[in-house]
Enzyme design. Structure first.
Site, PDB file in Angstrom:
ATOM      1  N   LYS A  10       0.820  -1.218   0.000  1.00 38.03           N
ATOM      2  CA  LYS A  10       0.000   0.000   0.000  1.00 38.03           C
ATOM      3  C   LYS A  10       0.861   1.277   0.000  1.00 38.03           C
ATOM      4  CE  LYS A  10      -3.973  -2.193   2.296  1.00 38.03           C
ATOM      5  NZ  LYS A  10      -5.026  -2.011   3.330  1.00 38.03           N
ATOM      6  N   TYR A  50     -12.470  -1.886  -3.841  1.00 39.05           N
ATOM      7  CA  TYR A  50     -12.962  -2.124  -2.483  1.00 39.05           C
ATOM      8  C   TYR A  50     -14.489  -2.036  -2.399  1.00 39.05           C
ATOM      9  CZ  TYR A  50      -8.390  -2.188  -0.114  1.00 39.05           C
ATOM     10  OH  TYR A  50      -7.137  -2.528   0.350  1.00 39.05           O
ATOM     11  N   ASN A 113      -2.170   0.006   6.924  1.00 39.26           N
ATOM     12  CA  ASN A 113      -1.661  -1.271   7.445  1.00 39.26           C
ATOM     13  C   ASN A 113      -0.726  -1.990   6.471  1.00 39.26           C
ATOM     14  OD1 ASN A 113      -3.638  -2.020   5.653  1.00 39.26           O
ATOM     15  ND2 ASN A 113      -4.788  -3.307   7.073  1.00 39.26           N
ATOM     16  N   HIS A 116      -2.222  -5.478   1.631  1.00 43.42           N
ATOM     17  CA  HIS A 116      -3.540  -6.098   1.451  1.00 43.42           C
ATOM     18  C   HIS A 116      -3.338  -7.524   0.961  1.00 43.42           C
ATOM     19  CE1 HIS A 116      -7.667  -6.800   0.120  1.00 43.42           C
ATOM     20  NE2 HIS A 116      -7.132  -7.315  -0.977  1.00 43.42           N
TER      21      HIS A 116
HETATM   22  P1  CMP Z   1      -7.454  -4.537   3.709  1.00 43.71           P
HETATM   23  O1  CMP Z   1      -6.981  -5.890   4.062  1.00 43.71           O
HETATM   24  O2  CMP Z   1      -6.877  -3.898   2.500  1.00 43.71           O
HETATM   25  O3  CMP Z   1      -9.048  -4.580   3.557  1.00 43.71           O
HETATM   26  C1  CMP Z   1      -9.864  -3.448   3.777  1.00 43.71           C
HETATM   27  C2  CMP Z   1      -9.108  -2.306   4.366  1.00 43.71           C
HETATM   28  O4  CMP Z   1      -9.906  -1.352   5.012  1.00 43.71           O
HETATM   29  C3  CMP Z   1      -8.187  -2.794   5.471  1.00 43.71           C
HETATM   30  O5  CMP Z   1      -7.135  -3.559   4.938  1.00 43.71           O
HETATM   31  C4  CMP Z   1      -7.798  -1.488   6.115  1.00 43.71           C
HETATM   32  O6  CMP Z   1      -6.833  -0.773   5.356  1.00 43.71           O
HETATM   33  C5  CMP Z   1      -9.133  -0.761   6.031  1.00 43.71           C
HETATM   34  N1  CMP Z   1      -9.892  -0.889   7.268  1.00 43.71           N
HETATM   35  C6  CMP Z   1     -10.436  -1.984   7.805  1.00 43.71           C
HETATM   36  N2  CMP Z   1     -11.090  -1.710   8.936  1.00 43.71           N
HETATM   37  C7  CMP Z   1     -10.948  -0.401   9.133  1.00 43.71           C
HETATM   38  C8  CMP Z   1     -11.389   0.490  10.122  1.00 43.71           C
HETATM   39  N3  CMP Z   1     -12.128   0.086  11.161  1.00 43.71           N
HETATM   40  N4  CMP Z   1     -11.061   1.779  10.000  1.00 43.71           N
HETATM   41  C9  CMP Z   1     -10.337   2.197   8.936  1.00 43.71           C
HETATM   42  N5  CMP Z   1      -9.884   1.392   7.947  1.00 43.71           N
HETATM   43  C10 CMP Z   1     -10.186   0.117   8.066  1.00 43.71           C
END
Ligand code: CMP
Length: 140
Positions: A10, A50, A113, A116
């Site tokens: 990311k 998404y 984070n 993905h």
């Molecule tokens: P990812 O595995 O890419 O799938 C969806 C993404 O949404 C997740 O990683 C985070 O980057 C984001 N995400 C999931 N939960 C939250 C949350 N509670 N608040 C903000 N971002 C979130």
């Protein structure tokens, strides 16, 4: 051959200059990159990718973040690639991710984070097809 899963490094991780470290972890875990490219998503593309999260309160923030700068997208192949890559990433929230996982090491927050990964083999077919439409998704 094994299973295939989609991985994204990311914008936060690209900015932190840890592309190489993350790909080293994929290879070290036996998750072989078989496709890879660097690109910047538009907001609209991030929203398409998404789409399953469109009702979530964090959707606008997530898709803005994902369009903020370049990402690296890979297809990883290996035995049980979906599950093993999820184990390697750790929990969505880096604060809750097991130590030594990619998100524990490189993640900043539940949104930023670092990486993905597809959450099921069904999802991986959509996600691989989204970024690599010419790939044969019936690989196994
Ligand atoms: P990812 O595995 O890419 O799938 C969806 C993404 O949404 C997740 O990683 C985070 O980057 C984001 N995400 C999931 N939960 C939250 C949350 N509670 N608040 C903000 N971002 C979130």
């Amino acid at each position: 051959m094994g299973e295939r899963t989609l991985a994204i490094i990311k914008p936060d991780a690209v900015k932190k200059r840890v592309i190489g470290d993350i790909i080293r972890r994929y290879e070290g875990a036996g998750l072989q990159p078989i496709e890879m490219k660097m690109l910047t998503l538009s907001k609209k593309e991030a929203e398409e990718f998404y789409a399953v999260h469109r009702e979530r309160p964090f959707f606008d923030s997530l898709t803005s973040f994902m369009a903020r700068g370049p990402i690296v997208v890979l297809v990883l192949e290996g035995e049980e690639a979906v599950r093993r890559y999820r184990d390697l990433m750790g929990a969505t929230d880096p604060a809750k991710a097991e130590s030594g996982t990619i998100r524990a090491v490189h993640g900043t927050s539940i949104e930023e984070n670092a990486v993905h990964g597809s959450d099921s083999s069904e999802t991986s077919k959509f996600e691989v097809g989204y970024f690599f439409p010419k790939m044969d998704i019936n690989s196994r």
